[in-house]
Design an enzyme around this catalytic site. Structure first.
Site, PDB file in Angstrom:
ATOM      1  N   ARG A  89      25.468  34.614  -5.766  1.00 58.55           N
ATOM      2  CA  ARG A  89      24.407  33.728  -5.270  1.00 58.55           C
ATOM      3  C   ARG A  89      25.037  32.443  -4.758  1.00 58.55           C
ATOM      4  NH1 ARG A  89      21.741  33.176 -10.922  1.00 58.55           N
ATOM      5  NH2 ARG A  89      23.985  33.180 -11.305  1.00 58.55           N
ATOM      6  N   GLY A 147       7.123  29.520  -6.716  1.00 61.30           N
ATOM      7  CA  GLY A 147       7.614  28.468  -5.830  1.00 61.30           C
ATOM      8  C   GLY A 147       7.063  28.598  -4.425  1.00 61.30           C
ATOM      9  N   CYS A 192      19.928  35.996   2.485  1.00 60.20           N
ATOM     10  CA  CYS A 192      19.917  37.401   2.047  1.00 60.20           C
ATOM     11  C   CYS A 192      18.536  38.011   1.885  1.00 60.20           C
ATOM     12  CB  CYS A 192      20.684  37.537   0.739  1.00 60.20           C
ATOM     13  SG  CYS A 192      22.431  37.269   0.949  1.00 60.20           S
TER      14      CYS A 192
HETATM   15  C1  UDX Z   1      20.698  36.356  -3.352  1.00 64.00           C
HETATM   16  C2  UDX Z   1      21.005  37.336  -4.480  1.00 64.00           C
HETATM   17  O1  UDX Z   1      20.571  36.768  -5.727  1.00 64.00           O
HETATM   18  C3  UDX Z   1      22.483  37.671  -4.515  1.00 64.00           C
HETATM   19  O2  UDX Z   1      22.733  38.656  -5.513  1.00 64.00           O
HETATM   20  C4  UDX Z   1      22.894  38.213  -3.150  1.00 64.00           C
HETATM   21  O3  UDX Z   1      24.275  38.481  -3.129  1.00 64.00           O
HETATM   22  C5  UDX Z   1      22.545  37.212  -2.059  1.00 64.00           C
HETATM   23  O4  UDX Z   1      21.154  36.897  -2.121  1.00 64.00           O
HETATM   24  P1  UDX Z   1      20.943  33.741  -2.920  1.00 64.00           P
HETATM   25  O5  UDX Z   1      20.215  34.000  -1.653  1.00 64.00           O
HETATM   26  O6  UDX Z   1      22.172  32.914  -2.887  1.00 64.00           O
HETATM   27  O7  UDX Z   1      21.355  35.122  -3.620  1.00 64.00           O
HETATM   28  O8  UDX Z   1      19.934  32.974  -3.905  1.00 64.00           O
HETATM   29  P2  UDX Z   1      19.016  33.312  -5.164  1.00 64.00           P
HETATM   30  O9  UDX Z   1      19.366  32.374  -6.235  1.00 64.00           O
HETATM   31  O10 UDX Z   1      18.985  34.739  -5.510  1.00 64.00           O
HETATM   32  O11 UDX Z   1      17.565  32.862  -4.602  1.00 64.00           O
HETATM   33  C6  UDX Z   1      17.005  33.462  -3.434  1.00 64.00           C
HETATM   34  C7  UDX Z   1      15.670  32.827  -3.139  1.00 64.00           C
HETATM   35  O12 UDX Z   1      14.708  33.162  -4.122  1.00 64.00           O
HETATM   36  C8  UDX Z   1      15.687  31.304  -3.107  1.00 64.00           C
HETATM   37  O13 UDX Z   1      14.848  30.843  -2.075  1.00 64.00           O
HETATM   38  C9  UDX Z   1      15.136  30.908  -4.452  1.00 64.00           C
HETATM   39  O14 UDX Z   1      14.553  29.618  -4.477  1.00 64.00           O
HETATM   40  C10 UDX Z   1      14.094  31.991  -4.663  1.00 64.00           C
HETATM   41  N1  UDX Z   1      13.780  32.233  -6.066  1.00 64.00           N
HETATM   42  C11 UDX Z   1      14.721  32.714  -6.911  1.00 64.00           C
HETATM   43  C12 UDX Z   1      12.478  32.015  -6.522  1.00 64.00           C
HETATM   44  O15 UDX Z   1      11.591  31.577  -5.772  1.00 64.00           O
HETATM   45  N2  UDX Z   1      12.181  32.295  -7.809  1.00 64.00           N
HETATM   46  C13 UDX Z   1      13.107  32.778  -8.686  1.00 64.00           C
HETATM   47  O16 UDX Z   1      12.739  33.008  -9.868  1.00 64.00           O
HETATM   48  C14 UDX Z   1      14.414  32.992  -8.230  1.00 64.00           C
END
Ligand code: UDX
Length: 479
Positions: free
Chosen positions: A197, A298, A305
Protein backbone atom coordinates in the site's frame (compact mmCIF):
# COMPACT_ATOMS: atom_id res chain seq x y z
CA UNK A 1 19.31 17.23 10.99
CA UNK A 2 17.04 19.44 8.87
CA UNK A 3 15.69 18.27 5.51
CA UNK A 4 17.94 20.59 3.49
CA UNK A 5 21.14 19.52 5.25
CA UNK A 6 20.12 15.88 4.96
CA UNK A 7 19.51 16.22 1.18
CA UNK A 8 22.85 18.04 0.64
CA UNK A 9 24.79 15.44 2.59
CA UNK A 10 22.97 12.67 0.75
CA UNK A 11 23.74 14.20 -2.65
CA UNK A 12 27.39 14.64 -1.66
CA UNK A 13 27.77 11.01 -0.59
CA UNK A 14 26.06 9.73 -3.72
CA UNK A 15 28.01 12.09 -5.99
CA UNK A 16 31.40 11.17 -4.58
CA UNK A 17 30.52 7.47 -4.58
CA UNK A 18 29.44 7.49 -8.20
CA UNK A 19 31.99 9.92 -9.60
CA UNK A 20 34.72 7.57 -8.35
CA UNK A 21 33.67 4.62 -10.47
CA UNK A 22 31.20 5.91 -13.01
CA UNK A 23 31.15 7.79 -16.25
CA UNK A 24 28.37 9.49 -18.18
CA UNK A 25 28.26 9.34 -21.94
CA UNK A 26 25.83 10.26 -24.68
CA UNK A 27 23.87 7.33 -26.03
CA UNK A 28 24.39 6.60 -29.75
CA UNK A 29 20.67 6.23 -30.35
CA UNK A 30 19.30 9.40 -28.81
CA UNK A 31 20.33 12.55 -27.07
CA UNK A 32 19.55 11.29 -23.59
CA UNK A 33 22.41 11.17 -21.23
CA UNK A 34 22.79 7.51 -20.43
CA UNK A 35 24.31 6.32 -17.24
CA UNK A 36 27.11 3.89 -17.89
CA UNK A 37 28.57 2.30 -14.82
CA UNK A 38 31.54 0.02 -14.64
CA UNK A 39 29.40 -2.01 -12.23
CA UNK A 40 27.31 -3.03 -15.25
CA UNK A 41 30.03 -5.47 -16.21
CA UNK A 42 29.42 -7.24 -12.89
CA UNK A 43 26.53 -9.55 -12.19
CA UNK A 44 23.30 -8.53 -10.50
CA UNK A 45 20.98 -10.81 -8.62
CA UNK A 46 17.98 -8.82 -9.76
CA UNK A 47 17.17 -6.07 -12.21
CA UNK A 48 13.86 -4.26 -11.82
CA UNK A 49 12.35 -2.48 -14.82
CA UNK A 50 10.29 0.53 -13.72
CA UNK A 51 11.02 2.87 -10.81
CA UNK A 52 7.45 3.68 -9.74
CA UNK A 53 6.04 2.76 -6.31
CA UNK A 54 6.22 -0.97 -6.97
CA UNK A 55 9.63 -1.16 -8.68
CA UNK A 56 11.46 1.25 -6.43
CA UNK A 57 10.19 -0.19 -3.15
CA UNK A 58 10.79 -3.77 -4.35
CA UNK A 59 14.30 -2.98 -5.66
CA UNK A 60 15.35 -1.15 -2.49
CA UNK A 61 13.84 -3.88 -0.30
CA UNK A 62 15.64 -6.68 -2.16
CA UNK A 63 18.91 -4.74 -1.87
CA UNK A 64 18.30 -4.25 1.86
CA UNK A 65 18.07 -8.03 2.41
CA UNK A 66 21.44 -8.56 0.73
CA UNK A 67 20.85 -8.82 -3.02
CA UNK A 68 22.72 -6.86 -5.64
CA UNK A 69 19.97 -4.97 -7.44
CA UNK A 70 19.82 -2.60 -10.38
CA UNK A 71 16.66 -0.54 -10.92
CA UNK A 72 15.99 0.60 -14.46
CA UNK A 73 13.84 3.21 -16.10
CA UNK A 74 13.63 4.67 -19.60
CA UNK A 75 13.06 8.09 -18.01
CA UNK A 76 16.58 9.52 -17.59
CA UNK A 77 15.27 12.34 -15.36
CA UNK A 78 14.07 9.77 -12.81
CA UNK A 79 17.38 7.90 -12.95
CA UNK A 80 19.34 11.15 -12.53
CA UNK A 81 17.25 12.00 -9.45
CA UNK A 82 17.77 8.53 -7.99
CA UNK A 83 21.50 8.66 -8.64
CA UNK A 84 21.49 11.86 -6.58
CA UNK A 85 19.65 10.15 -3.74
CA UNK A 86 16.32 11.82 -4.48
CA UNK A 87 13.23 9.65 -4.83
CA UNK A 88 10.87 10.55 -7.69
CA UNK A 89 7.98 9.29 -5.52
CA UNK A 90 6.92 10.40 -2.04
CA UNK A 91 7.03 7.35 0.19
CA UNK A 92 8.00 7.56 3.87
CA UNK A 93 11.46 5.99 4.44
CA UNK A 94 12.33 5.36 0.78
CA UNK A 95 15.19 7.88 0.54
CA UNK A 96 16.89 6.48 3.66
CA UNK A 97 16.64 2.97 2.19
CA UNK A 98 18.08 4.17 -1.13
CA UNK A 99 20.96 6.01 0.57
CA UNK A 100 21.82 3.04 2.76
CA UNK A 101 21.86 0.55 -0.08
CA UNK A 102 23.56 2.69 -2.73
CA UNK A 103 26.30 3.46 -0.18
CA UNK A 104 26.72 -0.25 0.63
CA UNK A 105 26.84 -0.92 -3.16
CA UNK A 106 23.86 -3.21 -3.19
CA UNK A 107 21.62 -0.84 -5.17
CA UNK A 108 22.19 0.82 -8.54
CA UNK A 109 20.09 2.89 -10.94
CA UNK A 110 20.46 3.04 -14.70
CA UNK A 111 18.79 3.72 -18.05
CA UNK A 112 20.90 1.01 -19.64
CA UNK A 113 18.30 -1.76 -19.92
CA UNK A 114 20.26 -3.95 -22.32
CA UNK A 115 23.42 -4.46 -20.26
CA UNK A 116 21.55 -4.65 -16.96
CA UNK A 117 19.24 -7.38 -18.25
CA UNK A 118 22.16 -9.35 -19.68
CA UNK A 119 23.99 -9.20 -16.34
CA UNK A 120 21.05 -10.18 -14.11
CA UNK A 121 19.76 -13.54 -12.97
CA UNK A 122 16.21 -12.37 -12.22
CA UNK A 123 14.44 -9.69 -14.26
CA UNK A 124 11.34 -8.07 -12.77
CA UNK A 125 8.84 -6.10 -14.85
CA UNK A 126 7.33 -3.41 -12.61
CA UNK A 127 6.09 -0.88 -15.15
CA UNK A 128 2.72 0.86 -14.97
CA UNK A 129 -0.49 -0.68 -16.33
CA UNK A 130 -2.74 2.41 -16.28
CA UNK A 131 -6.40 2.32 -17.20
CA UNK A 132 -6.83 2.71 -20.94
CA UNK A 133 -9.68 4.72 -22.54
CA UNK A 134 -11.76 1.50 -22.82
CA UNK A 135 -11.40 0.73 -19.09
CA UNK A 136 -8.98 -2.14 -19.77
CA UNK A 137 -5.42 -2.13 -18.38
CA UNK A 138 -3.02 -0.55 -20.90
CA UNK A 139 -0.27 -3.15 -21.33
CA UNK A 140 1.92 -1.30 -23.82
CA UNK A 141 4.74 -0.70 -21.28
CA UNK A 142 4.66 -4.39 -20.29
CA UNK A 143 4.94 -5.53 -23.90
CA UNK A 144 7.74 -3.09 -24.62
CA UNK A 145 9.69 -4.30 -21.55
CA UNK A 146 9.10 -7.92 -22.63
CA UNK A 147 10.57 -7.21 -26.08
CA UNK A 148 13.65 -5.55 -24.58
CA UNK A 149 14.13 -8.51 -22.25
CA UNK A 150 13.78 -10.95 -25.16
CA UNK A 151 16.37 -9.11 -27.24
CA UNK A 152 18.87 -9.24 -24.37
CA UNK A 153 18.29 -12.78 -23.19
CA UNK A 154 21.87 -14.13 -23.19
CA UNK A 155 21.40 -16.88 -20.55
CA UNK A 156 18.68 -18.58 -18.47
CA UNK A 157 16.73 -16.02 -16.47
CA UNK A 158 13.70 -15.89 -14.22
CA UNK A 159 11.44 -13.17 -15.61
CA UNK A 160 8.77 -11.91 -13.22
CA UNK A 161 5.70 -9.78 -13.88
CA UNK A 162 5.15 -7.63 -10.76
CA UNK A 163 2.73 -5.22 -12.42
CA UNK A 164 -1.02 -5.88 -12.13
CA UNK A 165 -2.04 -7.55 -15.40
CA UNK A 166 -5.20 -9.24 -16.74
CA UNK A 167 -5.56 -13.01 -16.85
CA UNK A 168 -3.58 -14.46 -19.75
CA UNK A 169 -0.98 -11.69 -19.95
CA UNK A 170 1.73 -14.21 -18.96
CA UNK A 171 1.06 -16.10 -22.21
CA UNK A 172 1.32 -12.96 -24.35
CA UNK A 173 4.49 -11.85 -22.57
CA UNK A 174 6.01 -15.34 -22.95
CA UNK A 175 5.30 -15.18 -26.70
CA UNK A 176 6.80 -11.69 -27.08
CA UNK A 177 9.97 -12.76 -25.26
CA UNK A 178 10.22 -15.96 -27.33
CA UNK A 179 9.64 -14.08 -30.60
CA UNK A 180 12.29 -11.49 -29.85
CA UNK A 181 14.99 -13.59 -28.17
CA UNK A 182 17.90 -15.37 -29.84
CA UNK A 183 17.32 -18.99 -30.85
CA UNK A 184 17.01 -21.55 -28.02
CA UNK A 185 16.72 -18.89 -25.35
CA UNK A 186 15.91 -20.23 -21.92
CA UNK A 187 13.71 -18.55 -19.31
CA UNK A 188 10.82 -19.05 -16.91
CA UNK A 189 8.03 -16.51 -16.67
CA UNK A 190 6.67 -15.97 -13.16
CA UNK A 191 3.54 -13.98 -12.25
CA UNK A 192 4.50 -12.28 -8.99
CA UNK A 193 1.69 -9.95 -7.86
CA UNK A 194 2.41 -7.08 -5.49
CA UNK A 195 0.24 -6.17 -2.49
CA UNK A 196 1.93 -3.13 -0.94
CA UNK A 197 0.00 0.00 0.00
CA UNK A 198 1.24 3.50 -0.73
CA UNK A 199 2.32 5.32 2.40
CA UNK A 200 3.20 2.06 4.19
CA UNK A 201 4.91 0.40 1.24
CA UNK A 202 8.23 -0.23 2.98
CA UNK A 203 6.62 -1.72 6.08
CA UNK A 204 4.39 -3.87 3.84
CA UNK A 205 7.40 -5.10 1.83
CA UNK A 206 9.20 -6.36 4.91
CA UNK A 207 6.05 -7.67 6.58
CA UNK A 208 4.04 -9.53 3.95
CA UNK A 209 0.89 -11.38 5.09
CA UNK A 210 1.35 -13.83 2.23
CA UNK A 211 3.44 -14.27 -0.93
CA UNK A 212 2.04 -15.42 -4.25
CA UNK A 213 4.27 -17.00 -6.90
CA UNK A 214 2.61 -17.99 -10.16
CA UNK A 215 4.67 -20.52 -12.12
CA UNK A 216 4.99 -24.22 -12.90
CA UNK A 217 8.79 -24.10 -12.72
CA UNK A 218 10.41 -25.52 -9.58
CA UNK A 219 13.75 -24.06 -10.73
CA UNK A 220 12.26 -20.54 -10.82
CA UNK A 221 10.69 -20.97 -7.38
CA UNK A 222 14.03 -22.04 -5.88
CA UNK A 223 15.83 -19.06 -7.42
CA UNK A 224 13.15 -16.69 -6.09
CA UNK A 225 13.42 -18.31 -2.64
CA UNK A 226 17.13 -17.47 -2.60
CA UNK A 227 16.39 -13.87 -3.64
CA UNK A 228 13.47 -13.19 -1.31
CA UNK A 229 15.14 -15.10 1.57
CA UNK A 230 13.27 -14.58 4.87
CA UNK A 231 10.45 -12.64 3.25
CA UNK A 232 9.23 -15.93 1.79
CA UNK A 233 9.58 -17.70 5.18
CA UNK A 234 7.85 -14.99 7.18
CA UNK A 235 4.41 -15.56 5.66
CA UNK A 236 2.54 -18.30 3.77
CA UNK A 237 4.00 -18.88 0.31
CA UNK A 238 1.38 -19.79 -2.27
CA UNK A 239 2.78 -21.41 -5.38
CA UNK A 240 0.05 -21.38 -8.00
CA UNK A 241 -0.30 -21.31 -11.78
CA UNK A 242 0.36 -18.07 -13.71
CA UNK A 243 -3.33 -17.32 -14.45
CA UNK A 244 -4.28 -18.03 -10.82
CA UNK A 245 -1.70 -15.49 -9.61
CA UNK A 246 -3.02 -12.93 -12.10
CA UNK A 247 -6.59 -13.55 -10.89
CA UNK A 248 -5.64 -13.37 -7.18
CA UNK A 249 -4.38 -9.80 -7.51
CA UNK A 250 -7.60 -8.47 -9.07
CA UNK A 251 -9.74 -10.52 -6.69
CA UNK A 252 -8.11 -9.10 -3.57
CA UNK A 253 -8.22 -5.45 -4.67
CA UNK A 254 -11.76 -5.73 -6.00
CA UNK A 255 -12.99 -7.52 -2.87
CA UNK A 256 -11.48 -4.83 -0.62
CA UNK A 257 -13.03 -2.12 -2.80
CA UNK A 258 -16.39 -3.92 -2.54
CA UNK A 259 -16.05 -4.07 1.24
CA UNK A 260 -15.44 -0.29 1.39
CA UNK A 261 -18.32 0.49 -0.99
CA UNK A 262 -20.63 -1.67 1.16
CA UNK A 263 -19.56 0.07 4.36
CA UNK A 264 -20.01 3.48 2.74
CA UNK A 265 -23.58 2.63 1.73
CA UNK A 266 -24.23 1.34 5.23
CA UNK A 267 -22.79 4.60 6.62
CA UNK A 268 -25.23 6.57 4.47
CA UNK A 269 -28.06 4.44 5.85
CA UNK A 270 -26.80 5.08 9.40
CA UNK A 271 -26.87 8.83 8.73
CA UNK A 272 -30.54 8.70 7.74
CA UNK A 273 -31.53 6.17 10.41
CA UNK A 274 -29.84 7.96 13.31
CA UNK A 275 -27.36 5.14 13.95
CA UNK A 276 -23.60 5.42 14.57
CA UNK A 277 -21.73 3.40 11.89
CA UNK A 278 -18.64 3.07 14.10
CA UNK A 279 -20.65 1.02 16.63
CA UNK A 280 -21.91 -1.19 13.81
CA UNK A 281 -18.46 -1.79 12.28
CA UNK A 282 -16.93 -2.38 15.71
CA UNK A 283 -19.18 -5.38 16.09
CA UNK A 284 -18.79 -6.51 12.47
CA UNK A 285 -15.00 -6.50 12.97
CA UNK A 286 -15.34 -8.96 15.86
CA UNK A 287 -16.89 -11.51 13.51
CA UNK A 288 -13.84 -13.38 12.23
CA UNK A 289 -15.74 -14.29 9.06
CA UNK A 290 -15.73 -10.57 8.17
CA UNK A 291 -12.42 -9.34 9.65
CA UNK A 292 -11.56 -5.90 10.93
CA UNK A 293 -9.73 -4.38 7.93
CA UNK A 294 -11.20 -2.09 5.26
CA UNK A 295 -14.36 -1.40 7.24
CA UNK A 296 -13.77 2.33 7.55
CA UNK A 297 -16.42 4.56 6.03
CA UNK A 298 -15.33 7.63 4.11
CA UNK A 299 -15.57 9.74 0.98
CA UNK A 300 -15.01 6.80 -1.39
CA UNK A 301 -11.92 4.80 -2.31
CA UNK A 302 -9.30 6.32 -4.58
CA UNK A 303 -5.68 5.79 -5.54
CA UNK A 304 -3.90 4.14 -8.39
CA UNK A 305 -5.17 0.61 -7.75
CA UNK A 306 -8.72 0.07 -6.49
CA UNK A 307 -10.62 2.12 -9.12
CA UNK A 308 -8.37 0.89 -11.95
CA UNK A 309 -8.39 -2.74 -10.87
CA UNK A 310 -12.16 -2.97 -10.28
CA UNK A 311 -12.70 -1.42 -13.71
CA UNK A 312 -10.19 -3.83 -15.29
CA UNK A 313 -11.85 -6.85 -13.62
CA UNK A 314 -15.22 -5.68 -14.99
CA UNK A 315 -13.68 -5.77 -18.48
CA UNK A 316 -12.02 -9.15 -17.86
CA UNK A 317 -15.36 -10.63 -16.69
CA UNK A 318 -17.13 -9.28 -19.77
CA UNK A 319 -14.45 -10.85 -21.99
CA UNK A 320 -15.11 -14.18 -20.27
CA UNK A 321 -18.90 -13.74 -20.67
CA UNK A 322 -19.62 -13.10 -17.01
CA UNK A 323 -21.96 -10.22 -16.12
CA UNK A 324 -20.05 -8.13 -13.49
CA UNK A 325 -23.19 -6.92 -11.67
CA UNK A 326 -21.59 -6.46 -8.26
CA UNK A 327 -18.45 -4.73 -9.48
CA UNK A 328 -20.40 -2.34 -11.70
CA UNK A 329 -22.43 -1.25 -8.69
CA UNK A 330 -19.25 -0.92 -6.63
CA UNK A 331 -17.96 1.63 -9.15
CA UNK A 332 -21.34 3.45 -9.30
CA UNK A 333 -21.62 3.51 -5.53
CA UNK A 334 -18.07 4.87 -5.20
CA UNK A 335 -18.70 7.65 -7.72
CA UNK A 336 -21.74 8.68 -5.67
CA UNK A 337 -19.78 8.53 -2.42
CA UNK A 338 -16.99 10.76 -3.73
CA UNK A 339 -19.48 13.65 -3.89
CA UNK A 340 -21.41 12.96 -0.69
CA UNK A 341 -19.50 15.66 1.21
CA UNK A 342 -20.83 18.21 -1.30
CA UNK A 343 -24.42 17.06 -0.67
CA UNK A 344 -23.83 17.58 3.03
CA UNK A 345 -22.29 20.99 2.34
CA UNK A 346 -25.27 22.16 0.27
CA UNK A 347 -27.64 20.86 2.95
CA UNK A 348 -25.87 22.87 5.65
CA UNK A 349 -24.90 26.03 3.76
CA UNK A 350 -27.28 26.17 0.77
CA UNK A 351 -26.68 25.60 -2.96
CA UNK A 352 -25.48 29.14 -3.62
CA UNK A 353 -21.80 29.28 -2.71
CA UNK A 354 -21.25 32.83 -4.01
CA UNK A 355 -18.97 34.78 -1.63
CA UNK A 356 -18.59 31.72 0.58
CA UNK A 357 -15.14 30.45 1.53
CA UNK A 358 -14.84 26.67 1.47
CA UNK A 359 -11.70 24.94 2.76
CA UNK A 360 -10.66 21.49 1.58
CA UNK A 361 -8.28 19.72 3.96
CA UNK A 362 -6.44 16.82 2.36
CA UNK A 363 -5.81 16.47 -1.37
CA UNK A 364 -3.99 13.13 -1.59
CA UNK A 365 -6.18 10.02 -1.96
CA UNK A 366 -5.11 9.03 1.55
CA UNK A 367 -2.54 10.09 4.15
CA UNK A 368 1.15 9.19 3.80
CA UNK A 369 1.32 9.93 0.08
CA UNK A 370 1.31 12.83 -2.39
CA UNK A 371 -0.61 10.69 -4.89
CA UNK A 372 -3.80 12.42 -6.04
CA UNK A 373 -4.86 9.77 -8.56
CA UNK A 374 -8.64 9.24 -8.17
CA UNK A 375 -8.56 11.23 -4.95
CA UNK A 376 -12.04 12.16 -3.63
CA UNK A 377 -10.71 15.73 -3.15
CA UNK A 378 -10.37 15.96 -6.93
CA UNK A 379 -14.08 15.25 -7.47
CA UNK A 380 -15.02 17.78 -4.79
CA UNK A 381 -12.74 20.47 -6.24
CA UNK A 382 -13.98 19.76 -9.76
CA UNK A 383 -17.49 20.74 -8.68
CA UNK A 384 -16.47 23.61 -6.40
CA UNK A 385 -14.36 25.39 -9.04
CA UNK A 386 -17.50 25.66 -11.17
CA UNK A 387 -19.22 27.60 -8.36
CA UNK A 388 -18.46 31.18 -7.36
CA UNK A 389 -17.03 30.09 -4.04
CA UNK A 390 -13.62 31.14 -2.79
CA UNK A 391 -11.82 27.81 -2.44
CA UNK A 392 -8.93 27.26 -0.07
CA UNK A 393 -7.03 23.99 0.14
CA UNK A 394 -4.26 22.48 2.23
CA UNK A 395 -2.36 19.19 2.23
CA UNK A 396 1.02 18.53 3.91
CA UNK A 397 2.56 17.10 0.71
CA UNK A 398 0.16 16.97 -2.26
CA UNK A 399 -0.33 20.68 -3.11
CA UNK A 400 2.13 20.74 -6.07
CA UNK A 401 0.32 17.77 -7.63
CA UNK A 402 -3.17 19.28 -7.22
CA UNK A 403 -2.02 22.73 -8.38
CA UNK A 404 -1.25 21.17 -11.76
CA UNK A 405 -4.91 20.05 -12.04
CA UNK A 406 -6.74 23.03 -10.47
CA UNK A 407 -4.84 26.31 -10.70
CA UNK A 408 -7.68 28.57 -9.49
CA UNK A 409 -7.72 27.18 -5.95
CA UNK A 410 -6.08 29.21 -3.17
CA UNK A 411 -3.51 26.72 -1.86
CA UNK A 412 -2.44 27.52 1.71
CA UNK A 413 0.93 27.08 3.39
CA UNK A 414 -0.45 25.90 6.71
CA UNK A 415 -3.47 24.42 8.40
CA UNK A 416 -3.98 27.70 10.30
CA UNK A 417 -4.03 29.73 7.08
CA UNK A 418 -6.43 27.27 5.44
CA UNK A 419 -9.07 27.38 8.18
CA UNK A 420 -9.05 31.12 8.90
CA UNK A 421 -12.06 33.10 7.66
CA UNK A 422 -13.69 29.99 6.26
CA UNK A 423 -17.44 29.30 6.05
CA UNK A 424 -17.01 25.54 5.76
CA UNK A 425 -14.21 23.03 6.14
CA UNK A 426 -14.32 19.61 4.47
CA UNK A 427 -11.77 17.06 5.71
CA UNK A 428 -11.08 14.58 2.90
CA UNK A 429 -7.79 12.92 3.92
CA UNK A 430 -6.92 11.48 7.35
CA UNK A 431 -3.56 13.28 7.81
CA UNK A 432 -2.56 13.05 11.48
CA UNK A 433 -1.75 16.77 11.68
CA UNK A 434 -5.44 17.55 11.04
CA UNK A 435 -6.23 16.42 14.61
CA UNK A 436 -4.51 19.71 15.62
CA UNK A 437 -7.82 21.24 14.59
CA UNK A 438 -9.04 20.47 18.11
CA UNK A 439 -6.65 23.18 19.36
CA UNK A 440 -6.87 25.50 16.35
CA UNK A 441 -10.63 25.68 15.78
CA UNK A 442 -11.60 27.19 19.17
CA UNK A 443 -9.16 30.08 18.49
CA UNK A 444 -10.92 31.15 15.28
CA UNK A 445 -12.92 34.41 15.17
CA UNK A 446 -15.37 32.97 12.64
CA UNK A 447 -16.78 29.49 13.33
CA UNK A 448 -16.83 27.37 10.15
CA UNK A 449 -19.14 24.43 9.47
CA UNK A 450 -17.07 21.24 9.68
CA UNK A 451 -17.66 18.15 7.54
CA UNK A 452 -15.31 15.40 8.67
CA UNK A 453 -15.53 12.66 6.03
CA UNK A 454 -12.63 10.74 7.59
CA UNK A 455 -13.93 10.59 11.15
CA UNK A 456 -10.76 12.01 12.70
CA UNK A 457 -12.25 14.70 14.97
CA UNK A 458 -14.28 14.49 18.15
CA UNK A 459 -17.41 15.96 16.65
CA UNK A 460 -19.47 15.79 19.84
CA UNK A 461 -16.84 17.92 21.56
CA UNK A 462 -16.82 20.45 18.71
CA UNK A 463 -20.62 20.55 18.73
CA UNK A 464 -20.51 21.40 22.45
CA UNK A 465 -18.23 24.30 21.53
CA UNK A 466 -20.89 25.67 19.18
CA UNK A 467 -19.63 24.36 15.83
CA UNK A 468 -22.04 22.96 13.24
CA UNK A 469 -20.54 19.58 12.38
CA UNK A 470 -21.28 16.62 10.14
CA UNK A 471 -19.67 13.29 9.32
CA UNK A 472 -20.24 10.19 7.22
CA UNK A 473 -22.24 7.58 9.11
CA UNK A 474 -22.02 9.36 12.46
CA UNK A 475 -24.40 12.25 11.89
CA UNK A 476 -26.42 11.16 14.94
CA UNK A 477 -23.53 12.45 17.04
CA UNK A 478 -23.69 15.83 15.30
CA UNK A 479 -27.36 16.72 15.73
C1 UDX B 1 -4.18 -0.84 -2.49
C2 UDX B 1 -4.08 -2.24 -1.88
O1 UDX B 1 -4.39 -2.17 -0.48
C3 UDX B 1 -2.71 -2.83 -2.12
O2 UDX B 1 -2.66 -4.17 -1.63
C4 UDX B 1 -2.42 -2.83 -3.61
O3 UDX B 1 -1.12 -3.32 -3.86
C5 UDX B 1 -2.55 -1.42 -4.17
O4 UDX B 1 -3.85 -0.90 -3.87
P1 UDX B 1 -3.39 1.62 -1.84
O5 UDX B 1 -4.16 2.05 -3.04
O6 UDX B 1 -2.02 2.13 -1.64
O7 UDX B 1 -3.28 0.02 -1.80
O8 UDX B 1 -4.22 2.08 -0.54
P2 UDX B 1 -5.19 1.43 0.54
O9 UDX B 1 -4.65 1.76 1.87
O10 UDX B 1 -5.51 0.03 0.28
O11 UDX B 1 -6.51 2.34 0.34
C6 UDX B 1 -7.19 2.40 -0.92
C7 UDX B 1 -8.36 3.34 -0.81
O12 UDX B 1 -9.37 2.82 0.03
C8 UDX B 1 -8.03 4.70 -0.22
O13 UDX B 1 -8.75 5.70 -0.90
C9 UDX B 1 -8.48 4.60 1.21
O14 UDX B 1 -8.78 5.85 1.81
C10 UDX B 1 -9.73 3.75 1.05
N1 UDX B 1 -10.08 3.01 2.26
C11 UDX B 1 -9.26 2.06 2.75
C12 UDX B 1 -11.31 3.26 2.88
O15 UDX B 1 -12.09 4.13 2.45
N2 UDX B 1 -11.66 2.54 3.96
C13 UDX B 1 -10.85 1.57 4.48
O16 UDX B 1 -11.26 0.94 5.50
C14 UDX B 1 -9.62 1.32 3.87
Amino acid sequence: MNQYLKKSLLSFIIFTTFSYESAYQLSDNNNNIEFVDKELSKNYDVCVIGTGYVGLVLGSGLAEIGNKVICLDIDSNKIDLLNNGVSPIFEPGIEDLILKNTTSRNLYFSCNLADSIKNSQVVVIAVGTPQGPDGKADLSAIYSAAETIGKNLNSYKVICIKSTVPIGTWQKVTKIIRDSCPENCDFDLVSLPEFLREGTAIYDSFNPSYNVVGTNSEKAVNILKSIFKDLFNKAPLLIVSNPTAETIKYSINSFLATKIAFINELANLCDNAGVDISEVTKCMALDHRIGKEYLKQGPGFGGSCFPKDVQALIKIMEEYNVEPKILKSVMDSNEYQKRIALKKLYHLIGQDLKNKTITILGLAFKSGTNDIRNSPAKDILEELVKSEANIKAYDPVAIPEMRRVFSKVNYCNSLEEAISNSDAIIIVTEWKEFTELHDLLPKLDKKPIIIDTKDILNLEHLKEQGFIVDSIGRSCKCK
